[in-house]
Design an enzyme around this catalytic site. Structure first.
Site, PDB file in Angstrom:
ATOM      1  N   ARG A   1       0.644  -1.290  -0.036  1.00 56.62           N
ATOM      2  CA  ARG A   1      -0.213   0.448   0.335  1.00 56.62           C
ATOM      3  C   ARG A   1       0.543   1.348  -0.158  1.00 56.62           C
ATOM      4  O   ARG A   1       1.811   1.179   0.964  1.00 56.62           O
ATOM      5  CB  ARG A   1      -0.529   0.266   1.302  1.00 56.62           C
ATOM      6  CG  ARG A   1      -1.470  -1.401   1.628  1.00 56.62           C
ATOM      7  CD  ARG A   1      -3.178  -0.825   0.470  1.00 56.62           C
ATOM      8  NE  ARG A   1      -3.626  -2.645   0.224  1.00 56.62           N
ATOM      9  CZ  ARG A   1      -4.975  -2.285   1.947  1.00 56.62           C
ATOM     10  NH1 ARG A   1      -4.774  -1.253   2.634  1.00 56.62           N
ATOM     11  NH2 ARG A   1      -5.497  -3.072   2.189  1.00 56.62           N
TER      12      ARG A   1
ATOM     13  N   ARG B   1       0.623   0.787  10.305  1.00 60.49           N
ATOM     14  CA  ARG B   1       0.654   1.315   8.080  1.00 60.49           C
ATOM     15  C   ARG B   1       1.892   1.280   7.880  1.00 60.49           C
ATOM     16  O   ARG B   1       2.624   1.954   7.747  1.00 60.49           O
ATOM     17  CB  ARG B   1       0.375   2.971   8.385  1.00 60.49           C
ATOM     18  CG  ARG B   1      -0.815   2.927   7.463  1.00 60.49           C
ATOM     19  CD  ARG B   1      -1.105   4.921   8.053  1.00 60.49           C
ATOM     20  NE  ARG B   1      -2.116   5.171   8.638  1.00 60.49           N
ATOM     21  CZ  ARG B   1      -3.651   4.772   8.616  1.00 60.49           C
ATOM     22  NH1 ARG B   1      -3.445   4.383   7.660  1.00 60.49           N
ATOM     23  NH2 ARG B   1      -4.165   5.004   9.843  1.00 60.49           N
TER      24      ARG B   1
ATOM     25  N   GLU C   1      -8.542  -1.100  14.084  1.00 55.53           N
ATOM     26  CA  GLU C   1      -8.726  -1.969  12.765  1.00 55.53           C
ATOM     27  C   GLU C   1      -8.204  -3.076  12.855  1.00 55.53           C
ATOM     28  O   GLU C   1      -6.515  -2.651  12.515  1.00 55.53           O
ATOM     29  CB  GLU C   1      -9.552  -0.952  11.624  1.00 55.53           C
ATOM     30  CG  GLU C   1      -9.818  -1.714  10.796  1.00 55.53           C
ATOM     31  CD  GLU C   1      -8.482  -2.678   9.980  1.00 55.53           C
ATOM     32  OE1 GLU C   1      -9.013  -3.047   8.974  1.00 55.53           O
ATOM     33  OE2 GLU C   1      -8.260  -1.076   8.886  1.00 55.53           O
TER      34      GLU C   1
ATOM     35  N   SER D   1     -11.426  -5.728   8.174  1.00 55.00           N
ATOM     36  CA  SER D   1     -13.083  -5.042   7.515  1.00 55.00           C
ATOM     37  C   SER D   1     -13.505  -6.523   6.862  1.00 55.00           C
ATOM     38  O   SER D   1     -12.901  -7.671   5.529  1.00 55.00           O
ATOM     39  CB  SER D   1     -12.959  -4.260   6.573  1.00 55.00           C
ATOM     40  OG  SER D   1     -12.499  -2.609   7.014  1.00 55.00           O
TER      41      SER D   1
ATOM     42  N   ARG E   1      -0.378  -6.842  12.303  1.00 56.17           N
ATOM     43  CA  ARG E   1      -1.050  -6.077  12.812  1.00 56.17           C
ATOM     44  C   ARG E   1      -2.391  -7.100  14.438  1.00 56.17           C
ATOM     45  O   ARG E   1      -2.315  -6.725  15.716  1.00 56.17           O
ATOM     46  CB  ARG E   1      -2.778  -5.338  12.818  1.00 56.17           C
ATOM     47  CG  ARG E   1      -2.466  -4.058  11.919  1.00 56.17           C
ATOM     48  CD  ARG E   1      -3.973  -3.658  11.486  1.00 56.17           C
ATOM     49  NE  ARG E   1      -2.899  -2.282  11.284  1.00 56.17           N
ATOM     50  CZ  ARG E   1      -3.846  -1.117  10.258  1.00 56.17           C
ATOM     51  NH1 ARG E   1      -5.389  -1.063  11.038  1.00 56.17           N
ATOM     52  NH2 ARG E   1      -3.343  -0.410  10.314  1.00 56.17           N
TER      53      ARG E   1
END
Length: 429
Positions: free
Chosen positions: A261, A276, A348, A351, A390
């Site tokens: 990403r 991140r 988070e 998802s 994560r």
């Protein structure tokens, strides 16, 4: 991608759906382009019919010795050919404008998605586990950097910011987490394991909705391939241009892959640690479902992601994303947020989304009904089952001990040689 027939029949309903996305009514422009394109197409058909008739007249006139009339017919055919080429060019131009407009619009949201502007307006569904906080709780990067087993400076020397080098016990724990997740999703939850490419063509990212609008969020190689931002892209595109039997649904895939990403919109956010990163691993789940059963499939998928956190003994909560926080391709999304005692926050970690037929229309993914004729679009769903980095953060922070060691959850012990406790320095308690 949207059903143009539905927009023609219910433009006001479509505009209301787009208003929930914060967009001004797009249907007038869509219908204007569509009506002009259809008018030109009708003109082309009429000109083609007349051209065929005039072509037959040429032979008839010449056979009858009517040379002047034959020449007139030839001229008419030539004029029609020129005019048709002009109309075809204009029709293709309008089709391109219409396609560009349609593919740039987000999906319609499910009726029960709560209205809101951002993550502060997401709605709590349920909690699991008891979050614990302590002033002495350390963040994951403090635990990792203390022994050099999580090294961001070394990674920066190799690749720049938002990368990490893991060593020793932390590297092994990271590997164990990924193996545990893929084993769980395949052996207990019925997903078929896939090992897909991570270098992808434009069509693949277009199919799942990353292109054309979100290219800045991904990395591209010098020879034109995209680095996979999530295994959702290759897994969902396994259905591109395919037609499956209704009885074959649902189809469930999972993959443990590297993801990349650009984090183009995340400047200044979570600059410390692994939350991140430009490069990370994730266990992805994708379901291809019958339209009548996709909401049931979404709830099932969320349960599969929750099972990971429960077995890792990590407290979490499930929230429904509001209108302003739901991704462009999704009709509805649940986020799983893990408790991180080092931050004293839920963050988070997964998802799960139902995209309806939005992606299926873009990639022409269909099924053939058991009864009746023709084909219909499938529904596609995707979810993290879960993000490995994560999960590593959550395990380190939730299972840290006062002496600096980390308790290994029972589910992970078979992957770590039966160890019950590991020290951040790599020794065994």
């Amino acid at each position: 991608m949207h059903d143009l027939k539905w927009i023609r029949e219910q433009p006001e309903a479509f505009d209301r759906a787009m208003a929930r996305r914060g967009l001004d009514a797009p249907s007038p422009k869509i219908l204007e382009l569509d009506q002009e394109r259809r008018r030109l197409h009708q003109d082309l058909q009429e000109m083609q019919t007349r051209r065929n008739e005039a072509s037959r007249e040429i032979g008839q006139k010449m056979k009858a010795g009517e040379q002047e009339a034959a020449e007139q017919a030839k001229q008419e055919v030539a004029d029609l050919k020129r005019r048709m080429a002009e109309v075809e060019d204009r029709e293709q131009q309008l089709q391109g404008e219409l396609d560009d407009l349609l593919v740039g619009l987000p999906n319609t949201l499910a009726d029960d998605v709560p209205d809101g502007e951002d993550e502060d307006d997401n709605v709590l569904v349920r909690r699991w586990g008891e979050p614990h906080a302590s002033d002495a709780a350390k963040q994951h990067f403090e635990l990792g950097e203390a022994t050099g087993e999580m090294n961001f400076e070394l990674a920066a020397k190799l690749s720049g910011s938002r990368f990490v080098v893991m060593k020793g016990e932390i590297a092994r724990l990271h590997r164990a987490l990924g193996q545990f997740m893929i084993d769980l999703q395949t052996s207990q939850h019925g997903y078929q394991e896939v090992n897909p490419p991570v270098l992808l063509r434009d069509d693949a990212l277009f199919g799942t909705g990353q292109l054309p609008k979100f290219g800045d969020d991904s990395f591209r190689t010098t020879n034109g391939y995209w680095l996979s931002p999530t295994a959702e892209v290759p897994l969902t595109n396994l259905m591109a241009d395919e037609i499956v039997a209704e009885d074959d649904l649902p189809i469930r895939y999972t993959a443990l892959t590297l993801c990349f990403r650009a984090e183009a919109g995340a400047a200044g956010k979570d600059t410390r640690g692994m939350l991140r990163q430009h490069q990370f691993e994730k266990c992805e789940m994708v379901s291809v479902a019958h339209p009548d059963k996709s909401w049931e499939e979404l709830e099932r998928m969320v349960g599969c992601a929750e099972a990971v956190l429960q077995k890792l003994e990590v407290p979490y909560r499930v929230v429904t994303l509001c209108t302003g926080d739901t991704g462009a391709a999704a009709r509805k999304t649940y986020d799983l947020e893990a408790w991180l005692p080092g931050q004293g926050l839920y963050r988070e970690i997964s998802s799960c989304s139902n995209t309806g037929d939005y992606q299926a229309r873009r990639m022409k993914a269909r099924y053939r009904p058991s009864e009746g004729k023709g084909t219909r679009f499938v529904h596609t769903l995707n979810g993290s089952g879960i993000a490995v980095g994560r999960a590593l953060i959550a395990v380190l922070e939730n299972h840290q001990q006062p002496d600096g060691s980390v308790r290994v959850p029972e589910a992970l012990r078979p992957y770590l040689g039966g160890r019950e406790t590991i020290l951040t320095g790599g020794s065994v308690a």
